[in-house]
Design a protein around this motif. Structure first.
Motif, PDB file in Angstrom:
ATOM      1  N   MET A  56      52.381  -0.654 -11.577  1.00  0.00           N
ATOM      2  CA  MET A  56      52.658  -1.996 -11.055  1.00  0.00           C
ATOM      3  C   MET A  56      53.307  -1.897  -9.672  1.00  0.00           C
ATOM      4  SD  MET A  56      51.622  -4.542 -12.907  1.00  0.00           S
ATOM      5  CE  MET A  56      52.589  -5.867 -12.204  1.00  0.00           C
ATOM      6  N   ILE A  57      54.228  -0.982  -9.518  1.00  0.00           N
ATOM      7  CA  ILE A  57      54.886  -0.787  -8.221  1.00  0.00           C
ATOM      8  C   ILE A  57      53.853  -0.399  -7.168  1.00  0.00           C
ATOM      9  CG2 ILE A  57      56.471   0.734  -6.950  1.00  0.00           C
ATOM     10  CD1 ILE A  57      58.140   0.778  -9.631  1.00  0.00           C
ATOM     11  N   SER A  58      52.971   0.529  -7.518  1.00  0.00           N
ATOM     12  CA  SER A  58      51.932   0.973  -6.581  1.00  0.00           C
ATOM     13  C   SER A  58      50.987  -0.170  -6.219  1.00  0.00           C
ATOM     14  CB  SER A  58      51.148   2.128  -7.205  1.00  0.00           C
ATOM     15  OG  SER A  58      50.110   2.530  -6.365  1.00  0.00           O
ATOM     16  N   ALA A  59      50.517  -0.905  -7.235  1.00  0.00           N
ATOM     17  CA  ALA A  59      49.583  -2.014  -6.980  1.00  0.00           C
ATOM     18  C   ALA A  59      50.223  -3.087  -6.114  1.00  0.00           C
ATOM     19  CB  ALA A  59      49.113  -2.618  -8.302  1.00  0.00           C
ATOM     20  N   LEU A  60      51.450  -3.433  -6.404  1.00  0.00           N
ATOM     21  CA  LEU A  60      52.133  -4.460  -5.618  1.00  0.00           C
ATOM     22  C   LEU A  60      52.404  -3.964  -4.205  1.00  0.00           C
ATOM     23  CD1 LEU A  60      54.638  -5.748  -8.313  1.00  0.00           C
ATOM     24  CD2 LEU A  60      52.604  -6.937  -7.458  1.00  0.00           C
ATOM     25  N   GLY A  61      52.872  -2.726  -4.090  1.00  0.00           N
ATOM     26  CA  GLY A  61      53.183  -2.168  -2.774  1.00  0.00           C
ATOM     27  C   GLY A  61      51.964  -2.033  -1.884  1.00  0.00           C
ATOM     28  N   ASN A  62      50.818  -1.713  -2.495  1.00  0.00           N
ATOM     29  CA  ASN A  62      49.590  -1.514  -1.714  1.00  0.00           C
ATOM     30  C   ASN A  62      48.924  -2.818  -1.290  1.00  0.00           C
ATOM     31  OD1 ASN A  62      49.712   1.283  -1.744  1.00  0.00           O
ATOM     32  ND2 ASN A  62      48.572   1.438  -3.658  1.00  0.00           N
ATOM     33  N   THR A  63      49.232  -3.928  -1.952  1.00  0.00           N
ATOM     34  CA  THR A  63      48.531  -5.181  -1.646  1.00  0.00           C
ATOM     35  C   THR A  63      49.460  -6.326  -1.259  1.00  0.00           C
ATOM     36  OG1 THR A  63      48.480  -5.862  -3.983  1.00  0.00           O
ATOM     37  CG2 THR A  63      46.602  -4.576  -3.168  1.00  0.00           C
ATOM     38  N   CYS A  64      50.766  -6.069  -1.165  1.00  0.00           N
ATOM     39  CA  CYS A  64      51.670  -7.170  -0.821  1.00  0.00           C
ATOM     40  C   CYS A  64      51.597  -7.504   0.670  1.00  0.00           C
ATOM     41  CB  CYS A  64      53.106  -6.868  -1.240  1.00  0.00           C
ATOM     42  SG  CYS A  64      53.942  -5.576  -0.302  1.00  0.00           S
ATOM     43  N   ALA A  65      52.035  -8.681   0.996  1.00  0.00           N
ATOM     44  CA  ALA A  65      52.013  -9.152   2.377  1.00  0.00           C
ATOM     45  C   ALA A  65      53.060  -8.417   3.218  1.00  0.00           C
ATOM     46  CB  ALA A  65      52.296 -10.658   2.395  1.00  0.00           C
ATOM     47  N   PRO A  66      52.818  -8.322   4.520  1.00  0.00           N
ATOM     48  CA  PRO A  66      53.845  -7.756   5.394  1.00  0.00           C
ATOM     49  C   PRO A  66      55.144  -8.557   5.232  1.00  0.00           C
ATOM     50  CG  PRO A  66      51.786  -8.048   6.593  1.00  0.00           C
ATOM     51  CD  PRO A  66      51.618  -8.723   5.256  1.00  0.00           C
ATOM     52  N   GLY A  67      56.252  -7.868   5.265  1.00  0.00           N
ATOM     53  CA  GLY A  67      57.541  -8.533   5.100  1.00  0.00           C
ATOM     54  C   GLY A  67      58.007  -8.598   3.659  1.00  0.00           C
ATOM     55  N   CYS A  68      57.185  -8.109   2.728  1.00  0.00           N
ATOM     56  CA  CYS A  68      57.581  -8.062   1.315  1.00  0.00           C
ATOM     57  C   CYS A  68      58.003  -6.638   0.968  1.00  0.00           C
ATOM     58  CB  CYS A  68      56.439  -8.497   0.408  1.00  0.00           C
ATOM     59  SG  CYS A  68      55.988 -10.232   0.594  1.00  0.00           S
ATOM     60  N   THR A  69      59.019  -6.522   0.133  1.00  0.00           N
ATOM     61  CA  THR A  69      59.524  -5.225  -0.305  1.00  0.00           C
ATOM     62  C   THR A  69      59.484  -5.166  -1.822  1.00  0.00           C
ATOM     63  OG1 THR A  69      61.035  -5.201   1.590  1.00  0.00           O
ATOM     64  CG2 THR A  69      61.489  -3.639  -0.188  1.00  0.00           C
ATOM     65  N   VAL A  70      58.867  -4.106  -2.349  1.00  0.00           N
ATOM     66  CA  VAL A  70      58.766  -3.891  -3.787  1.00  0.00           C
ATOM     67  C   VAL A  70      59.855  -2.897  -4.200  1.00  0.00           C
ATOM     68  CG1 VAL A  70      57.288  -3.088  -5.668  1.00  0.00           C
ATOM     69  CG2 VAL A  70      56.289  -4.332  -3.732  1.00  0.00           C
ATOM     70  N   PHE A  71      60.557  -3.214  -5.291  1.00  0.00           N
ATOM     71  CA  PHE A  71      61.652  -2.374  -5.774  1.00  0.00           C
ATOM     72  C   PHE A  71      61.360  -1.826  -7.167  1.00  0.00           C
ATOM     73  CE2 PHE A  71      63.709  -5.421  -2.898  1.00  0.00           C
ATOM     74  CZ  PHE A  71      64.391  -4.559  -2.054  1.00  0.00           C
ATOM     75  N   THR A  72      61.867  -0.632  -7.431  1.00  0.00           N
ATOM     76  CA  THR A  72      61.795  -0.031  -8.758  1.00  0.00           C
ATOM     77  C   THR A  72      62.912  -0.607  -9.633  1.00  0.00           C
ATOM     78  OG1 THR A  72      63.334   1.777  -8.314  1.00  0.00           O
ATOM     79  CG2 THR A  72      61.023   2.136  -7.687  1.00  0.00           C
ATOM     80  N   SER A  73      62.996  -0.095 -10.847  1.00  0.00           N
ATOM     81  CA  SER A  73      64.033  -0.553 -11.779  1.00  0.00           C
ATOM     82  C   SER A  73      65.432  -0.088 -11.376  1.00  0.00           C
ATOM     83  CB  SER A  73      63.719  -0.074 -13.199  1.00  0.00           C
ATOM     84  OG  SER A  73      63.708   1.336 -13.240  1.00  0.00           O
ATOM     85  N   ASP A  74      65.548   0.624 -10.287  1.00  0.00           N
ATOM     86  CA  ASP A  74      66.873   0.993  -9.779  1.00  0.00           C
ATOM     87  C   ASP A  74      67.563  -0.163  -9.068  1.00  0.00           C
ATOM     88  OD1 ASP A  74      66.772   3.597 -10.712  1.00  0.00           O
ATOM     89  OD2 ASP A  74      65.813   4.345  -8.884  1.00  0.00           O
ATOM     90  N   MET A  75      66.804  -1.206  -8.700  1.00  0.00           N
ATOM     91  CA  MET A  75      67.389  -2.344  -7.993  1.00  0.00           C
ATOM     92  C   MET A  75      67.837  -3.394  -9.003  1.00  0.00           C
ATOM     93  SD  MET A  75      68.522  -3.855  -5.385  1.00  0.00           S
ATOM     94  CE  MET A  75      68.013  -2.758  -4.080  1.00  0.00           C
ATOM     95  N   ARG A  76      69.108  -3.705  -8.946  1.00  0.00           N
ATOM     96  CA  ARG A  76      69.681  -4.724  -9.835  1.00  0.00           C
ATOM     97  C   ARG A  76      69.389  -6.103  -9.253  1.00  0.00           C
ATOM     98  NH1 ARG A  76      74.471  -2.488 -10.820  1.00  0.00           N
ATOM     99  NH2 ARG A  76      75.181  -2.988  -8.725  1.00  0.00           N
TER     100      ARG A  76
END
Length: 189
Positions: A52-72
Motif C-alpha cells: 500500500m505504501i509503495s502503490a500510494l507513493g508511486n501514484t500520489c500527487a506532487p506535494g503528498c507525503t506517504v508515511f509508514t506505521s512509524d508516524m503517529r
C-alpha cells in the motif's frame, strides 16, 4: 491491539504518553487517558502495508507525503493517538502542537488499516469513530487479508460513501490509483 498497561483505568495525559513512548522499545496508542500497547503483525499483514505504501507513493500527487506505521496520527478533536498502517498528507504537514518532537501529525487526507483478527473490530469501530473527526481526512481504507479493500470516502456535509473493491483498479479521491492484482499478488501466507 493488546490490553492497556494495567488492568485498572488510568487518566494519563497526552504528555505522559509522549514521555512513555519516547523511551519505549514498543509502540503504544493513546485513548481516553489509557496507554495501549500495540501488537505485532504477520508477514502477510506487513507485506500488504508495504505494498500500500509503495502503490500510494508511486501514484500520489506532487506535494503528498506517504508515511509508514512509524508516524503517529492524533485526532485533535478527541485526543486519540494511533499508528495507522499507512497515512498520507497532501500539502504542509501539521504537527501536534503538544508534541515538541514533531512525531505526531494531525492532518492526514488518507488513512489505511490492514485488517487482522486482533485489530478488525477496533479498526471498524472505535478507531473509525475517532478518525471521522479528523477534518482533513478524505478517505479511510480497510485492507482485507484476502483480495478486498473497503473505502470510506468523505462526501458533502460530512457523510461517508462506502465502496468495496475486490478486483481491478480504483482511483482514490486523493489521487493515487490502487491495482488490486498487484497489491495481492504472491503474498506470504
Amino acid at each position: 491491539m493488546t490490553p492497556s498497561l494495567s488492568q485498572s483505568h488510568h487518566d494519563y495525559t497526552f504528555a505522559d504518553y509522549l514521555v512513555l513512548e519516547r523511551d519505549s522499545e514498543i509502540k503504544h496508542e493513546f485513548d481516553a487517558g489509557e496507554i495501549l500497547a500495540r501488537s505485532g503483525g504477520t508477514a502477510r499483514h506487513s507485506a500488504l502495508a508495504a505494498r500500500m505504501i509503495s502503490a500510494l507513493g508511486n501514484t500520489c500527487a506532487p506535494g503528498c507525503t506517504v508515511f509508514t506505521s512509524d508516524m503517529r496520527v492524533r485526532v485533535v478533536a478527541t485526543g486519540r493517538a494511533t499508528y495507522p498502517d499507512v497515512s498520507m498528507v497532501c500539502g504542509p504537514i501539521e504537527y501536534d502542537p503538544e508534541d515538541a518532537a514533531r512525531t505526531t501529525i494531525t492532518n492526514p487526507v488518507l488513512l489505511v488499516e490492514v485488517l487482522s483478527v486482533t485489530t478488525e473490530k477496533g479498526d471498524r469501530g472505535n478507531k473509525w469513530m475517532h478518525y471521522q473527526r479528523i477534518s482533513s481526512l478524505q478517505e479511510y481504507i480497510l485492507v482485507s487479508q484476502e483480495s478486498r479493500i473497503e473505502i470510506f470516502r468523505r462526501m458533502a456535509a460530512d457523510t461517508w460513501e462506502y465502496l468495496e473493491v475486490q478486483e481491478g483498479n480504483v482511483r482514490l479521491a486523493s489521487g493515487p490509483t490502487l491495482d488490486l492484482a498487484v497489491l495481492y499478488a504472491d503474498l506470504p501466507l
